[in-house]
Write a protein that holds these residues in place. Structure first.
Motif, short mmCIF file in Angstrom:
data_model
loop_
_atom_site.label_atom_id
_atom_site.label_comp_id
_atom_site.label_asym_id
_atom_site.label_seq_id
_atom_site.Cartn_x
_atom_site.Cartn_y
_atom_site.Cartn_z
N GLU A 73 42.10 39.26 35.84
CA GLU A 73 41.13 39.25 36.64
C GLU A 73 40.18 39.61 35.51
O GLU A 73 39.32 38.19 35.04
N ASN B 240 34.83 46.31 36.05
CA ASN B 240 35.14 45.07 36.91
C ASN B 240 35.03 45.73 38.80
O ASN B 240 35.16 44.14 39.89
N TRP B 241 33.71 45.97 38.79
CA TRP B 241 34.04 47.13 39.96
C TRP B 241 32.55 46.01 40.54
O TRP B 241 32.75 46.65 41.92
N ILE C 233 43.50 50.11 31.88
CA ILE C 233 44.22 49.58 32.19
C ILE C 233 44.89 50.56 32.44
O ILE C 233 45.80 51.88 31.83
N ARG D 23 44.27 42.55 37.55
CA ARG D 23 43.04 42.87 37.23
C ARG D 23 43.43 42.35 36.07
O ARG D 23 42.13 42.47 35.77
N GLN E 292 48.82 46.09 38.30
CA GLN E 292 47.45 46.29 37.41
C GLN E 292 47.60 44.19 37.80
O GLN E 292 46.83 44.43 36.74
#
Length: 650
Positions: free
Chosen positions: A59, A344-345, A46, A56, A53
């Motif tokens: 997630e 995580n893309w 990160i 993110r 973020q």
């Protein structure tokens, strides 16, 4: 917590509220400990330079991760800019505190100071800067470790599987100079804060081995799984893959260069790479809509890339397969930490719908897992083909990164394709905190008249919570082979001797090939394993083999490691997923496609742990560093496959 000073019941002064918590994160030998229990880091990078973020991190937590490597409130080089998003830095640390995550923030290092850090006045000022940082952020209980020196001192062999066990350290002066001042920075930091500290992607440097581990498409899945094996034998220090991937997105395109915008604008290889694990099914899934995305002139590039990642079924399936097997294996080896970059893309499409990769990470990268492995120390094996009456030995692996033991009852059963139960058993089990726990399962292969498919199913019951999901393992059982009936004479060229013994076990009698052999009276000529070479070619010429082949002689060439049989270039691939090129061929009678995956047994053709060629200390090898102990196969034989041209002139 807030401190107030009262005199005679009247408030005189008060300090601002302070958030704090109690949690202990330590290193002992090769292991990290959380509150006295061994644990493993499962996380993601990160960087606050990527903007807010928090969503993110949420997630990533939902995908099973328990930590994040954190660059902030300033970039990882620390001296390259001014502080930014300090409130967000605090907010994310607070989130980690409240949700039990482990934060690994960056500290100012000695990359700029270098040898000046040994000057007393410079060291004093540097230590003062560290003390300010610790006072401001050190009370966050989520901070388990700190890191410094992002990508300062990586080297080629920090990714070589035979060199990550402490047996190698670069001897060049530049590396040793970096280690000298970096370790001094670590020493000064740990006089103020005793938490563990690592140097990002610096290999055998300090007391934690770190590497950017981006294993690419030329590396078979089984080798990826067994990558940490040599380290696991010795466990001299923690092994932290501080940047990792399940085949990084750029590898799915043909260009190999920077900047990445050139790569993403280049030719996609999604179908070719998927076919290594899915066979022809990878090409059958190609739709006109997907093919339109392959247009290398399409703009904007970002839209094309995101659409391919989300929409290509082979991409999602293959990376999910990698997650299932490689993450389970690395966790069973006890790898200290796995921190992803850009994984995580692959998590969701443009509408936010979860994709298979997100579900795979949540399933195989969470706190707990259960899977079926090979027996004993051979747990990475995936043997699935057996003869009637053979004893089938497997074991159930329980993974647990919680700080408490998890008792459960394991119920297993062997069932046929109709779901009929043929054998079963129950095991009282305890999944120990922070340690892989294994329980053996053993049963006899059923008697069958022909190849038959079965399934071994394991379920965890009587568990507190839903920590362990059911797991199934496909098995195939064959009838005991009868001695072969050979029509005609069989000759063999076998200077090694392995193939003659193999034919004898099959009930076939073969005579050695001689220069005066009458090949017209022979029904089959067998070229044994590792036998192709000048000696055979000389004999073949004397016996007029070429004419005999034109006249109908059957020739069987077994696995080779050198030469160019019939002009085919041998390329070592060590694949364990291969696919019949011609379905229905008589040679494949009685076999299904599943029988060509994960061949049974150990590798006896190629060296499992070949030493890295000396020149690869300074330059990358054409074929990435090799490691596997298990039997491999490709189209022309185990380990070395015949390569045909990728294009022809029409």
């Amino acid at each position: 917590m807030q401190a107030r000073l009262k005199v005679a019941g009247k408030l005189v002064d008060e300090a601002p509220p302070v958030r704090f918590g109690f949690r202990e994160f330590t290193r002992r030998g090769a292991d990290f400990y959380l509150n006295g229990k061994p644990t493993h880091l499962r996380g993601h990078q990160i960087d606050l330079a990527w903007a807010d973020q928090k969503a993110r991190v949420e997630e990533l937590k939902a995908a099973g991760m328990n930590c994040f490597e954190f660059s902030g409130p300033i970039g990882h080089d620390w001296y390259g800019g001014t502080p930014y998003r300090q409130q967000l830095f605090d907010d994310l640390l607070n989130y980690a505190d409240e949700h039990g995550l482990i934060a690994l923030p960056v500290l100012p290092g000695a990359k700029v100071l270098k040898e000046r850090i040994f000057e007393p006045e410079v060291a004093k000022l540097y230590r003062h800067r560290l003390a300010q940082h610790f006072r401001q952020y050190g009370d966050h209980p989520s901070i388990g470790m700190w890191f410094m020196h992002f990508n300062l001192a990586g080297y080629h062999w920090d990714n070589c599987p035979t060199k990550i066990d402490g047996s190698y350290k670069p001897a060049d002066p530049a590396f040793l100079a970096k280690e000298r001042y970096a370790v001094e920075a670590q020493r000064l930091a740990q006089t103020l804060d005793p938490r563990p500290l690592y140097h990002h992607a610096c290999g055998n440097f300090g007391d934690i081995f770190t590497l950017n581990c981006y294993l690419g498409p030329t590396l078979p899945l089984q080798e990826r799984e067994e990558w940490p094996a040599r380290w696991a034998e010795k466990r001299p220090f923690p092994l932290l893959a501080c940047e990792h991937c399940l085949m990084l997105i750029p590898y799915w395109f043909r260009p190999r260069q920077f900047p990445l915008s050139v790569v993403y604008a280049g030719e996609p290889l999604f179908d070719q790479l998927s076919a290594k694990y899915l066979g022809r099914r990878a090409y059958q899934a190609l739709t006109p809509e997907l093919f339109d995305l392959y247009d290398v002139g399409r703009t904007p590039r970002e839209t094309r890339l995101k659409s391919l990642v989300a929409a290509h079924p082979g991409y999602q399936e293959v990376k999910s397969l990698f997650a299932r097997y490689s993450l389970r294996s690395w966790r069973t080896y006890g790898v200290s930490g796995i921190i992803f970059n850009a994984v995580n893309w692959d998590f969701h499409d443009e509408q936010g719908k979860p994709l298979p990769m997100q579900n795979a990470l949540a399933r195989y990268f969470g706190d707990t897992d259960l899977y079926i492995a090979g027996p004993g120390d051979d747990w990475p094996s995936k043997d699935h083909s057996f003869y009637s009456g053979e004893t089938i030995r497997k074991q159930v692996v329980l993974l647990n990164d919680l700080t408490r033991d998890l008792p459960c009852t394991l119920k297993w059963r062997l069932q046929d394709e109709a779901g009929k139960r043929l054998s079963s058993g129950t095991v009282a089990a305890v999944s120990h905190a922070g340690k892989p726990t294994m329980y053996p399962v053993e049963f006899a292969a059923p008697d069958v008249p022909a190849r038959s498919a079965f399934k071994l199913v394991v379920e965890a019951t009587r568990q507190s919570g839903d920590h362990f999901s059911p797991e199934a393992f496909d098995l195939e059982v064959f009838p005991r082979p009868a001695p072969v009936k050979v029509n005609g004479q069989v000759l063999v060229f076998d200077p090694v001797g392995d193939t003659t013994k193999l034919l004898q076990r099959a009930g076939a009698t073969a005579q050695p090939l001689q220069s005066n052999a009458d090949l017209g009276a022979v029904s089959l000529l067998v070229v044994g394993r590792k036998a192709w070479g000048q000696q055979f070619l000389a004999l073949a010429k004397q016996a007029n083999l070429e004419q005999a082949l034109q006249d109908g002689l059957n020739l069987l060439v077994l696995e080779q490691v050198a030469g160019a049989p019939f002009g085919l270039k041998l390329t070592e691939q060590s694949a364990r997923q291969v696919f019949p090129a011609v379905s229905g061929h008589p040679f494949l009678k009685g076999l299904d496609p599943a029988d060509f995956h994960n061949l049974r047994g150990q590798s006896d053709l190629l060296d499992s742990y070949p030493e890295a060629p000396p020149e690869t200390e300074k330059q990358w090898p054409k074929r990435y560093f090799k490691v596997t102990t298990h039997l491999v196969a490709t189209g022309a034989g185990g380990g070395a496959g015949g390569e045909r041209p990728g294009s022809v002139g029409w």
